[in-house]
Design an enzyme around this catalytic site. Structure first.
Site, PDB file in Angstrom:
ATOM      1  N   SER A  81      43.047  71.312  35.749  1.00 52.61           N
ATOM      2  CA  SER A  81      41.781  70.043  36.917  1.00 52.61           C
ATOM      3  C   SER A  81      41.132  70.170  38.350  1.00 52.61           C
ATOM      4  O   SER A  81      42.336  70.209  38.553  1.00 52.61           O
ATOM      5  CB  SER A  81      42.268  68.956  35.964  1.00 52.61           C
ATOM      6  OG  SER A  81      41.387  67.861  35.812  1.00 52.61           O
TER       7      SER A  81
ATOM      8  N   ILE B 142      36.630  72.962  25.196  1.00 52.04           N
ATOM      9  CA  ILE B 142      36.819  74.431  25.921  1.00 52.04           C
ATOM     10  C   ILE B 142      37.981  75.658  25.007  1.00 52.04           C
ATOM     11  O   ILE B 142      37.767  77.072  25.116  1.00 52.04           O
ATOM     12  CB  ILE B 142      37.134  74.241  27.275  1.00 52.04           C
ATOM     13  CG1 ILE B 142      36.496  73.312  27.827  1.00 52.04           C
ATOM     14  CG2 ILE B 142      37.440  75.334  27.822  1.00 52.04           C
ATOM     15  CD1 ILE B 142      36.899  73.165  29.423  1.00 52.04           C
TER      16      ILE B 142
ATOM     17  N   TYR C 106      47.090  61.520  34.468  1.00 49.72           N
ATOM     18  CA  TYR C 106      46.039  62.441  33.721  1.00 49.72           C
ATOM     19  C   TYR C 106      46.371  63.430  35.061  1.00 49.72           C
ATOM     20  O   TYR C 106      46.377  64.981  35.358  1.00 49.72           O
ATOM     21  CB  TYR C 106      44.682  62.417  33.350  1.00 49.72           C
ATOM     22  CG  TYR C 106      44.665  63.541  33.381  1.00 49.72           C
ATOM     23  CD1 TYR C 106      44.747  64.537  31.712  1.00 49.72           C
ATOM     24  CD2 TYR C 106      43.009  64.195  33.936  1.00 49.72           C
ATOM     25  CE1 TYR C 106      43.605  65.619  31.804  1.00 49.72           C
ATOM     26  CE2 TYR C 106      42.249  64.905  33.745  1.00 49.72           C
ATOM     27  CZ  TYR C 106      43.248  66.023  32.466  1.00 49.72           C
ATOM     28  OH  TYR C 106      42.309  66.934  31.762  1.00 49.72           O
TER      29      TYR C 106
END
Length: 352
Positions: A210, A56, A223
Site C-alpha cells: 500500500s 482487487i 494498517y
C-alpha cells in the site's frame, strides 16, 4: 542567439510535457514506461491469488484468466470464490480454475496443508506466481459497521475505504488481527511455499502492499505499520534469494475503488469527493509490473503519487507535509469528507 532561444524553448516544452505526464500518471515513471503485459510471462503459469473473492483480487483473477494463466483462488469466503470462478473466462477458465478456501490467521499447520494442496492442483506444475492480496483493516469501534463485522480476510485496500481513526484509538484485538493476516499469515505462507520454488529454481511473489507502507498514513497507523513490515520482509527476501531464482514485486497502491463482491459499489466512496483509481486499472498495472519483474511499483492518482515521491526523495519536506495534514485528515474522515484533498493543508474539507 537563435540557437540559445531554441534550446530554452525546447527545454521548457519538455519540462511542461513531463509535468503533464506526471500530473496525469497512474503510477511511478518506471511502471508507466512499461506499456503492455508480457503475456509470455503469464500464459500457462500457475498463479495463486489470496483475497480473490472480491475487490482487487477478483479483478486480478479475471484479467489473469484472460491472459491464459492457470489460477488458484483463495479467501475465507468459499461462496464468493465460487462466484468469481464461474464469472471467469479464458484458456483454462472457468472449468480448470481451482478454489482453495484459506484463512491466513489459521496457523502454520493449516497454511502448510494449503501449500501442499496448491502445489498438487496442477500435475507437473507448482506455483509460479504467489499474489499476496488478502489484507485486513477493521473499522474502529467509533464507526462500527455491523454488517461487515464478520469479514476478516478481504481484498487489499478494501477497508481503506472506511473511516479513519487515530493511532491511539486502536484496540489490542484489532492490532493482533491486522498483523495476524497482513504480516504473520502472509510471511508464514511465504516461508512454507518458498522451499518448493527453490527446488524448481524459480518463483515470483507479488505483494499487494500500500502507499500506506511507504508514507505516513494518518488515521491508519496500524494498517500502515503492517504494510511497512511487509515491504521490509519481502525486499529482504528478494535480496537473499534473487540469485536462486526467487523474484519479488512489491505493489504500493494508493486509494483504489473496490467492491464488496457481485459488482457492488465501493463502501465509503458514496457521499465523498475522493478520487480513486479503478480496481481494473490497478490490476492491469500490477500484472504489467509482475510480468516485467519490477521490484517495487507505486499505483495511484494525484496527489498521493506526488506525496510518495516527496517522502521517498525529499523526506524532510514529505514528512512536514504529512505532519501538516495529519490531524485534518482524521477530522475529515470523521465528517465523511475527502481524506486525500489538497485542502487538508489548510484545514478545510467539505463533507459532501
Amino acid at each position: 542567439m537563435l540557437a540559445v532561444v531554441f534550446f530554452w524553448v525546447s527545454f521548457f516544452l519538455l519540462l511542461l510535457l513531463l509535468l503533464f505526464k506526471f500530473a496525469t500518471a497512474h503510477g511511478d515513471f518506471t511502471l508507466m514506461s512499461k506499456k503492455h503485459v508480457k503475456r509470455e510471462e503469464i500464459e500457462d503459469k500457475v498463479v495463486w491469488i489470496t483475497g480473490a473473492s472480491r475487490g482487487i483480487g477478483e479483478v486480478l483473477a479475471k484479467q489473469l484468466a484472460g491472459l491464459g494463466a492457470k489460477l488458484i483462488i483463495s479467501a475465507r469466503d468459499e461462496a464468493g470464490l465460487e462466484r468469481v470462478k464461474n464469472e471467469l473466462s479464458g484458456k483454462f477458465a472457468p472449468n480448470e480454475v481451482k478454489v482453495l478456501p484459506l484463512d491466513l490467521s489459521s496457523g502454520e499447520n493449516k497454511l502448510k496443508e494449503a501449500v501442499e494442496i496448491a502445489e498438487s492442483l496442477f500435475p507437473g506444475s507448482g506455483v509460479d506466481y504467489m499474489i499476496h492480496n488478502a489484507a485486513f483493516e477493521r473499522p474502529t469501534s467509533n464507526h462500527y459497521i455491523p454488517a461487515l463485522s464478520t469479514l476478516k480476510c478481504v481484498s487489499n485496500e478494501f477497508f481503506g475505504n472506511f473511516l479513519k481513526s487515530t493511532a491511539l484509538d486502536v484496540s489490542e484485538e484489532s492490532m493482533k488481527t491486522t498483523f495476524d493476516v497482513n504480516v504473520l499469515g502472509t510471511i508464514s505462507l511465504t516461508r512454507l511455499l518458498t522451499p518448493r520454488m527453490l527446488q524448481r529454481g524459480q518463483g515470483h511473489f507479488v505483494v499487494m502492499s500500500s502507499a500506506a507502507g511507504k508514507t505516513p498514513a494518518p488515521g491508519q497507523a496500524v494498517y500502515s505499520a503492517s504494510k511497512h513490515a511487509l515491504n521490509g520482509y519481502f525486499h529482504s527476501l528478494r535480496s537473499e534469494l534473487y540469485h536462486k531464482g526467487i523474484r519479488v514485486t512489491v505493489v504500493c497502491p494508493g486509494p483504489i475503488e473496490t467492491s464488496t463482491g457481485s459488482g457492488a459499489e465501493a463502501i465509503g466512496k458514496k457521499g465523498t469527493s475522493e478520487k480513486r483509481l479503478s480496481s481494473e486499472r490497478c490490476a492491469q498495472l500490477t500484472i504489467i509490473a509482475a510480468s516485467h519483474n519490477l521490484k517495487e511499483v507505486w499505483i495511484s492518482s494525484q496527489p498521493v503519487l506526488a506525496v510518495m515521491y516527496l517522502v521517498q526523495y525529499m523526506p524532510t519536506i514529505g514528512y512536514w507535509l504529512m505532519d501538516k495534514i495529519g490531524g485534518n485528515r482524521v477530522e475529515a474522515a470523521a465528517r465523511k469528507g475527502n481524506t486525500y484533498s489538497l485542502s487538508l493543508l489548510f484545514g478545510k474539507n467539505k463533507s459532501y
